[in-house]
Design a protein around this motif. Structure first.
Motif, PDB file in Angstrom:
ATOM      1  N   GLU B 104       0.782  -1.219   0.000  1.00  0.00           N
ATOM      2  CA  GLU B 104       0.000   0.000   0.000  1.00  0.00           C
ATOM      3  C   GLU B 104       0.825   1.286   0.000  1.00  0.00           C
ATOM      4  O   GLU B 104       0.740   2.091  -0.914  1.00  0.00           O
ATOM      5  CB  GLU B 104      -0.906  -0.027   1.242  1.00  0.00           C
ATOM      6  CG  GLU B 104      -1.963   1.031   1.240  1.00  0.00           C
ATOM      7  CD  GLU B 104      -2.860   0.894   0.044  1.00  0.00           C
ATOM      8  OE1 GLU B 104      -3.516  -0.151  -0.095  1.00  0.00           O
ATOM      9  OE2 GLU B 104      -2.875   1.834  -0.772  1.00  0.00           O
ATOM     10  N   LEU B 105       1.607   1.471   1.053  1.00  0.00           N
ATOM     11  CA  LEU B 105       2.228   2.783   1.228  1.00  0.00           C
ATOM     12  C   LEU B 105       3.275   3.087   0.164  1.00  0.00           C
ATOM     13  O   LEU B 105       3.386   4.227  -0.275  1.00  0.00           O
ATOM     14  CB  LEU B 105       2.847   2.885   2.627  1.00  0.00           C
ATOM     15  CG  LEU B 105       1.837   3.135   3.738  1.00  0.00           C
ATOM     16  CD1 LEU B 105       2.531   3.091   5.093  1.00  0.00           C
ATOM     17  CD2 LEU B 105       1.168   4.487   3.550  1.00  0.00           C
ATOM     18  N   THR B 110       4.448   7.185  -3.339  1.00  0.00           N
ATOM     19  CA  THR B 110       5.146   7.554  -4.569  1.00  0.00           C
ATOM     20  C   THR B 110       4.219   8.307  -5.504  1.00  0.00           C
ATOM     21  O   THR B 110       4.587   9.349  -6.059  1.00  0.00           O
ATOM     22  CB  THR B 110       5.658   6.295  -5.278  1.00  0.00           C
ATOM     23  OG1 THR B 110       6.367   5.520  -4.330  1.00  0.00           O
ATOM     24  CG2 THR B 110       6.546   6.637  -6.439  1.00  0.00           C
ATOM     25  N   ALA B 111       2.994   7.772  -5.656  1.00  0.00           N
ATOM     26  CA  ALA B 111       2.055   8.403  -6.581  1.00  0.00           C
ATOM     27  C   ALA B 111       1.717   9.811  -6.119  1.00  0.00           C
ATOM     28  O   ALA B 111       1.635  10.734  -6.938  1.00  0.00           O
ATOM     29  CB  ALA B 111       0.784   7.564  -6.695  1.00  0.00           C
ATOM     30  N   ILE B 112       1.537   9.986  -4.812  1.00  0.00           N
ATOM     31  CA  ILE B 112       1.181  11.329  -4.323  1.00  0.00           C
ATOM     32  C   ILE B 112       2.343  12.298  -4.546  1.00  0.00           C
ATOM     33  O   ILE B 112       2.150  13.434  -4.988  1.00  0.00           O
ATOM     34  CB  ILE B 112       0.743  11.264  -2.846  1.00  0.00           C
ATOM     35  CG1 ILE B 112      -0.633  10.588  -2.788  1.00  0.00           C
ATOM     36  CG2 ILE B 112       0.679  12.639  -2.228  1.00  0.00           C
ATOM     37  CD1 ILE B 112      -1.108  10.257  -1.407  1.00  0.00           C
ATOM     38  N   ALA B 113       3.573  11.823  -4.289  1.00  0.00           N
ATOM     39  CA  ALA B 113       4.737  12.684  -4.510  1.00  0.00           C
ATOM     40  C   ALA B 113       4.865  13.053  -5.985  1.00  0.00           C
ATOM     41  O   ALA B 113       5.078  14.222  -6.341  1.00  0.00           O
ATOM     42  CB  ALA B 113       6.004  11.986  -4.023  1.00  0.00           C
ATOM     43  N   VAL B 114       4.713  12.059  -6.866  1.00  0.00           N
ATOM     44  CA  VAL B 114       4.886  12.321  -8.303  1.00  0.00           C
ATOM     45  C   VAL B 114       3.748  13.187  -8.827  1.00  0.00           C
ATOM     46  O   VAL B 114       3.972  14.068  -9.661  1.00  0.00           O
ATOM     47  CB  VAL B 114       4.984  10.993  -9.085  1.00  0.00           C
ATOM     48  CG1 VAL B 114       4.956  11.252 -10.579  1.00  0.00           C
ATOM     49  CG2 VAL B 114       6.258  10.268  -8.710  1.00  0.00           C
ATOM     50  N   CYS B 163       9.749   1.830 -10.469  1.00  0.00           N
ATOM     51  CA  CYS B 163      11.095   1.941  -9.886  1.00  0.00           C
ATOM     52  C   CYS B 163      11.052   2.751  -8.597  1.00  0.00           C
ATOM     53  O   CYS B 163      11.608   2.360  -7.575  1.00  0.00           O
ATOM     54  CB  CYS B 163      12.058   2.620 -10.864  1.00  0.00           C
ATOM     55  SG  CYS B 163      12.313   1.701 -12.369  1.00  0.00           S
ATOM     56  N   LEU B 164      10.358   3.903  -8.662  1.00  0.00           N
ATOM     57  CA  LEU B 164      10.258   4.739  -7.465  1.00  0.00           C
ATOM     58  C   LEU B 164       9.505   4.007  -6.356  1.00  0.00           C
ATOM     59  O   LEU B 164       9.818   4.158  -5.172  1.00  0.00           O
ATOM     60  CB  LEU B 164       9.533   6.041  -7.799  1.00  0.00           C
ATOM     61  CG  LEU B 164      10.321   7.115  -8.537  1.00  0.00           C
ATOM     62  CD1 LEU B 164       9.415   8.279  -8.895  1.00  0.00           C
ATOM     63  CD2 LEU B 164      11.484   7.602  -7.685  1.00  0.00           C
ATOM     64  N   THR B 165       8.515   3.201  -6.767  1.00  0.00           N
ATOM     65  CA  THR B 165       7.743   2.446  -5.775  1.00  0.00           C
ATOM     66  C   THR B 165       8.653   1.454  -5.052  1.00  0.00           C
ATOM     67  O   THR B 165       8.594   1.321  -3.825  1.00  0.00           O
ATOM     68  CB  THR B 165       6.591   1.717  -6.476  1.00  0.00           C
ATOM     69  OG1 THR B 165       5.755   2.694  -7.085  1.00  0.00           O
ATOM     70  CG2 THR B 165       5.782   0.895  -5.498  1.00  0.00           C
ATOM     71  N   ILE B 166       9.505   0.769  -5.798  1.00  0.00           N
ATOM     72  CA  ILE B 166      10.438  -0.180  -5.182  1.00  0.00           C
ATOM     73  C   ILE B 166      11.379   0.576  -4.244  1.00  0.00           C
ATOM     74  O   ILE B 166      11.626   0.159  -3.113  1.00  0.00           O
ATOM     75  CB  ILE B 166      11.224  -0.933  -6.274  1.00  0.00           C
ATOM     76  CG1 ILE B 166      10.282  -1.871  -7.023  1.00  0.00           C
ATOM     77  CG2 ILE B 166      12.387  -1.723  -5.657  1.00  0.00           C
ATOM     78  CD1 ILE B 166      10.875  -2.471  -8.267  1.00  0.00           C
TER      79      ILE B 166
END
Lengths: 267, 268
Positions: B104-105, B110-114, B163-166
């Motif tokens: 989840e987090l 990541t999505a919120i930051a991007v 990638c950012l999620t990982i």
């Protein structure tokens, strides 16, 4: 090719119920310079957008080199677009690229030419508009007049046979505007192109036009040579040529308002 | 109910349906153009601009996403520990952090930051191109604006968001490890062994699937807001705000949907 370069037949354009173009008929023959005149809100920019295929009319035909761009499939339209070069009012150069890359873009996108050939062709286009040594700069570094000339170079990059200018002299000082007029005349002489210019600058219009067309409230009220338009008795044309202002203030409404106000306060 | 309320509801509903329709059409258009953006088989300049986008959307976001994940990892571990300690189940903090981040987090943060960093940038860039007639210029040159402007951004986001999620998941889990080290003196090696035991491939995959969906939402909402700019510079500003608000909202809605589907099909 025979027939007119651009032929507009019964074109109607409405924006949210308002008729912006109301049954326009216009032929532009090959190799001529047509100046489209008209005040703000007369529909001249709309007509230009129709001619270059940025918008499609509600009804009517627009034939460019014989192809009806109001109805043709997107692939066909793309081909027609390569034969029209457009120089936009605000130059519309891509700020993220150098001037050189701006002009090379259509060549890189549509041709498979070698990079060295593209560079040479780009340089030649820049030289035609007198910007040969400014290719490496970013568009922001150019002055208003230079930007417009760079936009002309980009419009020329695919060697179109029709060149379209939206307000070439808007926002330029008289000297630079005159330079641009000479550039348009020179291009026409050198490449025998069909040129369509939208403007409201009378001096510039008289300098470059073979024929003029005047739009008023979405209709063409006159099409003819400079002399024909100049001697026309049409009140709107006279007003435009003699720079007579419209009555802006609605005196009747003001009177009514004051009357109501005075009566209201006395009651 | 007065007709004006019905009317207003109806027109609002129509606006939203129209917006979703616009997104769908743009998505379809972009997917068709995505092939020409790929390296080797596509147009080289598109791939080059996709790489440029990967750098700005992805690489430049590394520090921010990493720090956000470290903070969130710490917060989650602390909040979990304060409850679990009373039950004497401190080792469950490890599961909490690991599962929380992989499922989840990681993707959501990541999505919120991007969306905040790049969604607004996309709409502002395209919006100002609309205002300065650059989009019209592209079209008159016979260049498809969706292929030229949007497709490289979309491809970049599809590669970079997973990638950012990982990265953010890793940062979050490591932050949990640091917390355990500080609060219970658990060695990092031991912590990681626990982590490996509680990571399930399925969780990682669902996280990555989510991140692809979030990438799609962020790019398409941002670009649609940009393409719809009409008028002057103030419209560009408004579109940037709308891009962030709408994409964050839709990311969370999509997250609920995905999580529900994964929960129902999970069968664990």
């Amino acid at each position: 090719m025979t027939g007119p370069a651009i032929s507009v037949r019964d074109v109607v354009v409405t924006y949210s119920g308002r008729r912006v173009l109301d049954g326009i008929n216009l032929d532009i023959s090959r190799g001529e310079t047509l100046v489209l005149l008209g005040g703000s809100g007369s529909g001249k920019s709309t007509l230009l957008r129709q001619i270059v295929g940025l918008e499609r009319p509600q009804s009517g035909q627009i034939r460019v080199n014989g192809v009806d761009i109001a109805q043709c499939p997107p692939g066909e339209l793309k081909k027609v677009r390569r034969s029209i070069g457009v120089a936009f009012q605000n130059s519309a150069l891509f700020n993220s690229m150098s001037v050189e890359d701006n002009i090379a873009l259509p060549l890189r996108e549509h041709t498979r030419l070698a990079e060295s050939t593209i560079r040479l062709m780009t340089w030649m286009k820049l030289a035609v508009v007198g910007l040969a040594e400014f290719g490496k700069l970013s568009p922001q570094a150019l002055s208003g007049g230079m930007k417009k000339r760079a936009a002309v170079a980009r419009a020329l990059s695919l060697d179109p046979d029709i060149l379209v200018f939206d307000e070439p002299s808007a926002g330029l000082d008289p000297i630079v505007a005159a330079e641009l007029d000479e550039l348009i005349l020179g291009l026409k002489r050198a490449f025998s192109m069909t040129v369509v210019v939208v403007t409201h600058e009378m001096a510039s219009a008289f300098r470059i036009a073979d024929r003029m067309a005047m739009l008023y409230k979405g209709s063409l009220i006159a099409v003819g040579t400079k002399e024909e338009l100049q001697s026309s008795p049409h009140p709107r044309i006279r007003q435009f040529f003699d720079r007579v202002p419209d009555q802006i203030a609605d005196t009747a409404a003001i009177d009514k308002y004051f009357k109501k106000y005075l009566e209201g306060s006395s009651a | 109910m007065s007709p004006s309320v019905v009317e207003r509801l109806g027109s609002a509903a129509m606006r939203h349906i129209e917006y979703i329709g616009g997104l769908a059409i743009q998505l379809q258009h972009a997917c068709a153009a995505l092939g020409r953006t790929l390296p080797l088989v596509g147009n080289r300049s598109r791939w080059r601009s996709a790489i440029q986008q990967m750098l700005t959307v992805g690489v430049d976001a590394f520090p921010m996403v990493g720090i956000m994940a470290v903070c969130a990892g710490f917060i989650l571990a602390m909040q979990g520990a304060s409850e679990l300690r009373r039950l004497g189940a401190m080792q469950f903090v490890i599961d909490l952090v690991t599962i929380g981040f992989t499922r989840e987090l990681g993707p959501l943060l990541t999505a919120i930051a991007v969306s905040g960093r790049s969604g607004s940038a996309f709409s502002a860039e395209i919006g100002s191109m609309v205002v300065t007639e650059e989009i019209d210029a592209l079209r008159t040159m016979g260049i498809d604006p969706v292929e030229f402007v949007l497709a490289p951004k979309y491809l970049a986001a599809l590669i970079v968001l997973p990638c950012l999620t990982i990265l953010s998941t890793t940062c979050g889990i490591l932050a949990g490890g640091a917390f355990m080290r500080l609060s219970t003196d658990m060695a990092l090696g031991v912590y990681l062994r626990y982590v490996v035991r509680s990571i399930v491939l399925r969780d990682v995959m669902t996280g990555l699937v989510k991140s692809l969906a979030f990438a799609t939402i962020i790019v398409h909402v941002g670009c649609l807001e940009g393409f719809r700019v009409r008028g002057g510079p103030d419209a560009v500003g408004r579109s940037a705000t709308a891009a962030v608000v709408k994409s964050t909202f839709l990311v969370i809605l999509a997250d609920v949907g995905f999580t529900a589907v994964f929960y129902l099909t999970g069968g664990k």
